[in-house]
Design an enzyme around this catalytic site. Structure first.
Site, PDB file in Angstrom:
ATOM      1  CB  ALA A   1       0.693 -16.760  26.205  1.00 41.67           C
ATOM      2  CE  LYS A   2       0.203 -10.882  20.899  1.00 41.65           C
ATOM      3  NZ  LYS A   2       1.430 -10.213  21.304  1.00 41.65           N
ATOM      4  N   GLY A   3      -3.687 -13.526  23.624  1.00 46.25           N
ATOM      5  CA  GLY A   3      -5.142 -13.566  23.747  1.00 46.25           C
ATOM      6  C   GLY A   3      -5.748 -12.675  22.689  1.00 46.25           C
TER       7      GLY A   3
END
Length: 804
Positions: A352-354
């Protein structure tokens, strides 16, 4: 004021003024929490046929602003009752707080003169969505992609250039805004289509329905198909059609939103990712969030239900760089999450990444806080009437997100965990973020314990062992200096002959080997090579700092500019081993990789272990491997950090708040015995996983007699692992109790099992996480044992022993 101190976001109250129809609207919020709010408020109450007799804005020394407005109804026969107007202003003031500077909100009295606040905010959100997701590449790009070979570096570069050009020229912010301004009636219809799904149910017998609710029910909602037809017939050209269709796509894919939450600081939308075109995004994410605030926009993408990755703040130096960052924000986020997914192959969490893009001049910390708070709105069911109420949830399942530090957010993880606790996330605030401070919140810092460096070392030591090399005979070049996490730990853990270190401050080089005691001194102090004691250099050694000019090297060569010299230094040295521990992404790419090979075709380095993320592009890696360089790529070599963070999450999820405080948080500045043992368990798991993957890749490369590059074997390994993990999560193997218990006993660090006992541990861990933990352990251990070509018969034998 007390309520503002307790809550993150505005506090809004209405008081009657005795003996008159006048009402006093009071709004309190933290200073700096929003801009242009006061002037936007006057547009809002004028819209609902109110005028003010007095206004007060008071700034208090504790950082709180309180606005008091004394409002009266206009003498207008068509104006709604003041109770209705005030109630509506009160509800919409919170929406206005999130986006006061909105080009789609028109001032005026009465709904005939433009969009109401809700419609205008919806138009703004659709505007942002369209900027990122109008299908920009189209059929021409797809045809070209089918003709060209993406594995050919030149072709890949041409495709990338064309993709970038299409994105710059097709749909600009201005052209999308023009379409929205040109079709206010269609935007209102699209808003009604959105609101009919997400507007919370109103019990008209119990509550006074708001004016916006009444407005919705005056409109005749159109079905998706009717709206599509209306857009098709109304749009003047294909460009307009695609922009307006983007609003309809947005409506269809919003699963939940805090748009109608009574109090909020930014708008968040949980989107189903099915609308992403496959030509641009070949692997579909599991879930995505879009967050829109007055000072920023942001995304969060994850590839599995249980997934973790860092939150990155993308800063812009000027307006031009902001425009480029804005265009590329989603693509950068997708690429980072996808890489993270490859790296997270042997842990329970997928990738995941934001990303957060602050406007020019905005405070990065404020943007981060609003981003986190808005996402938490969608993770915790609202329980407080008038503050946080229940949302319309089309996803219908609880979701857990895990955030980690990334560029610009390393010192913000403590705030996010504490804020989640303050918001009532009792079950998961401890595991919500990794990279928390060790002493106060029980985090496990990667740099202190060398977590990422431990996995990089396993690859370096693996090469030495397989080739029968002695470390002290090996010459090495290292990017990333003694001031960084990876650089300092690489210096402390190694005993080779380092001939060059390149870091942010400059270049340190000595062909006879840099003095190791002095390097260790800098690594212990965590300071850059500019602090190197030059008396420790040999006659041929030198230091060139980025600010230096016209420096004469011992060879007689003159360095005109220190920054230029530093930027290209990784291409000039020759040694046995290159270990990138820092530096810009794509520092070695298809345009400059030829500089790493001399005129006789001999590479500058025999072995490369890529510690820094994305330091070498995929095409450049394949170019080097073709020339017999033994290269291990980033997603294999530097996964120690993600393993450490995963086990930090596990402790947070399984320990109660009391146990967590007692066992993980330092007392009088000292860690508990449990904490120290748990850190040793983590280090052991990192070492085991890295060694297992190294041998698996080495064995597979030998089996194929070198016909397939290690880079591609590593990617294939990650792909197979992730695919098998997904299959296992969906299978019933997890339901076999003896197998489950056997796997959990081996997957969970012993320190945790000894403290809690397996039964208590399993009672506390959410089932989704248990499934992910089980399937990741089984998938990684099976593939590391049998290789990427393990058969069904191999798996049968492997599965038979799980319960042991």
């Amino acid at each position: 004021m007390w309520n503002v101190e307790k809550r993150y976001g505005p506090v809004i109250e209405v008081f009657e003024v005795e003996g008159s129809r006048e009402r006093r609207l009071v709004i309190g919020y933290k200073m700096g929490g929003t801009t242009k709010f006061f002037s936007a408020l006057s547009n809002l109450y004028h819209f609902y046929s109110l005028y003010s007799t007095r206004k007060y804005v008071e700034q208090f020394s504790n950082g709180i602003t309180i606005i008091s407005l004394y409002l009266n109804p206009l003498p207008n026969a068509n104006a709604p009752p003041i109770e209705h107007s005030i109630f509506q202003v009160m509800k919409e003031a919170s929406l206005l707080y999130t986006l006061p500077d909105n080009p789609f909100f028109y001032a005026g009295s009465g709904a005939s003169s433009g969009h109401a606040v809700q419609e205008a905010v919806y138009a703004y959100c659709g505007w942002v969505f369209a900027q990122h997701f109008c299908n920009r590449l189209g059929q021409a790009y797809l045809s070209l992609k089918n003709i060209l070979d993406e594995n050919n570096p030149t072709h890949a570069e041409v495709l990338n250039d064309i993709k970038r050009r299409f994105r710059e020229e097709t749909f600009t912010r201005e052209s999308i805004a023009q379409v929205i301004h040109a079709h206010p009636h269609l935007i209102n219809l699209l808003y009604v289509n959105f609101a009919m799904v997400h507007y919370p149910e109103v019990d008209e017998a119990q509550l006074m329905p708001t004016l916006s609710y009444q407005r919705l029910h005056l409109s005749q909602p159109l079905s998706d198909q009717e709206l599509y037809e209306k857009i098709r017939k109304t749009a003047a050209n294909k460009h307009e059609f695609q922009v307006l269709e983007a609003f309809l796509i947005f409506n269809k894919h919003v699963l939940k939103t805090n748009f109608y939450q009574p109090t909020k600081v930014a708008l968040s939308f949980r989107l189903a990712p099915e609308f992403l075109p496959e030509v641009e995004y070949p692997k579909k994410p599991f879930g995505m969030f879009l967050v829109i605030g007055n000072e920023f926009r942001g995304f969060h993408i994850r590839f599995r239900d249980v997934a973790r990755g860092g939150i990155r703040i993308v800063m812009s130096r000027n307006r031009e760089s902001y425009s480029i960052n804005q265009r590329m924000l989603f693509d950068e986020n997708y690429g980072l999450a996808s890489t993270q997914n490859l790296k997270n192959k042997d842990i329970p969490e997928g990738g995941a990444k934001g990303t957060i893009l602050p406007a020019l001049g905005a405070s990065p910390l404020l943007c981060f806080e609003k981003y986190v708070d808005a996402i938490i709105d969608l993770l915790i069911p609202g329980q407080s009437p008038g503050i946080k109420e229940r949302l319309v949830d089309l996803y219908g399942k609880p979701e857990l997100l895990f955030f980690g530090p990334d560029e610009g957010t390393a010192d913000m993880m403590d705030w996010a965990a504490l804020h989640a606790r303050h918001r009532g996330a009792d079950a998961w605030w401890k595991s919500f973020t990794t990279g928390k401070s060790a002493e106060t919140l029980g985090g496990v810092p990667h740099d202190t314990y060398g977590m990422t460096s431990l996995s990089i070392r396993q690859y370096v030591l693996g090469i030495y062992k397989q080739l029968g090399l002695r470390e002290k005979d090996i010459t090495k070049v290292q990017t990333g200096g003694p001031d960084g996490d990876l650089g300092s730990n690489e210096i402390k853990l190694s005993s080779d002959k380092t001939i060059a270190v390149i870091d942010g401050s400059g270049v340190l080089a000595d062909p006879h080997g840099i003095n190791r005691e002095e390097l260790i001194r800098l690594a212990t102090l965590r300071v850059p090579i500019s602090h190197f004691d030059r008396s420790k250099l040999s006659k041929d050694g030198y230091v060139v700092l980025v600010e230096d000019q016209d420096v004469k090297l011992p060879s007689g060569e003159v360095v005109l500019d220190g920054t230029d010299f530093r930027n290209g230094a990784h291409l000039r040295f020759k040694a046995d081993l290159l270990v990138p521990c820092g530096g810009r992404p794509e520092a070695v790419n298809i345009s400059n990789v030829a500089a790493l090979v001399d005129s006789e075709g001999k590479p500058h380095f025999k072995y490369i272990v890529e510690g820094a993320n994305l330091f070498i592009t995929q095409q450049a890696r394949l170019y080097l491997e073709k020339r017999k360089v033994i290269l291990y790529k980033d997603s294999s070599a530097n996964k120690g950090g993600v393993t450490s963070s995963s086990l930090e999450v596990l402790a947070g999820l399984s320990l109660s708040s009391e146990e967590y405080t007692r066992l993980m948080i330092f007392k009088d500045g000292k860690p508990s015995e449990f904490y120290q043992n748990y850190v040793k368990d983590i280090q052991q798991k990192i070492t085991e996983n890295a060694a297992a993957e190294f041998h698996c890749i080495w064995k597979e490369h030998a089996r194929l007699q070198g016909s397939k590059p290690r880079t591609l074997i590593s990617d294939e390994l990650s792909g197979k692992l992730n695919a098998l993990q997904e299959e296992l999560e969906a299978s019933d193997l997890f339901d076999d109790v003896p197998s489950k218990r056997g796997v959990m006993n081996r997957a969970i660090p012993k320190t945790l099992i000894n403290e809690l006992g397996l039964d208590t541990f399993l009672d506390r861990l959410p089932e989704a996480y248990q499934r992910a933990l089980f399937s990741s352990w089984v998938a990684s251990h099976f593939i590391y044992k049998y290789g990427v070509n393990g058969s069904s018969v191999d798996f049968f034998h492997f599965a038979r022993d799980l319960a042991v």
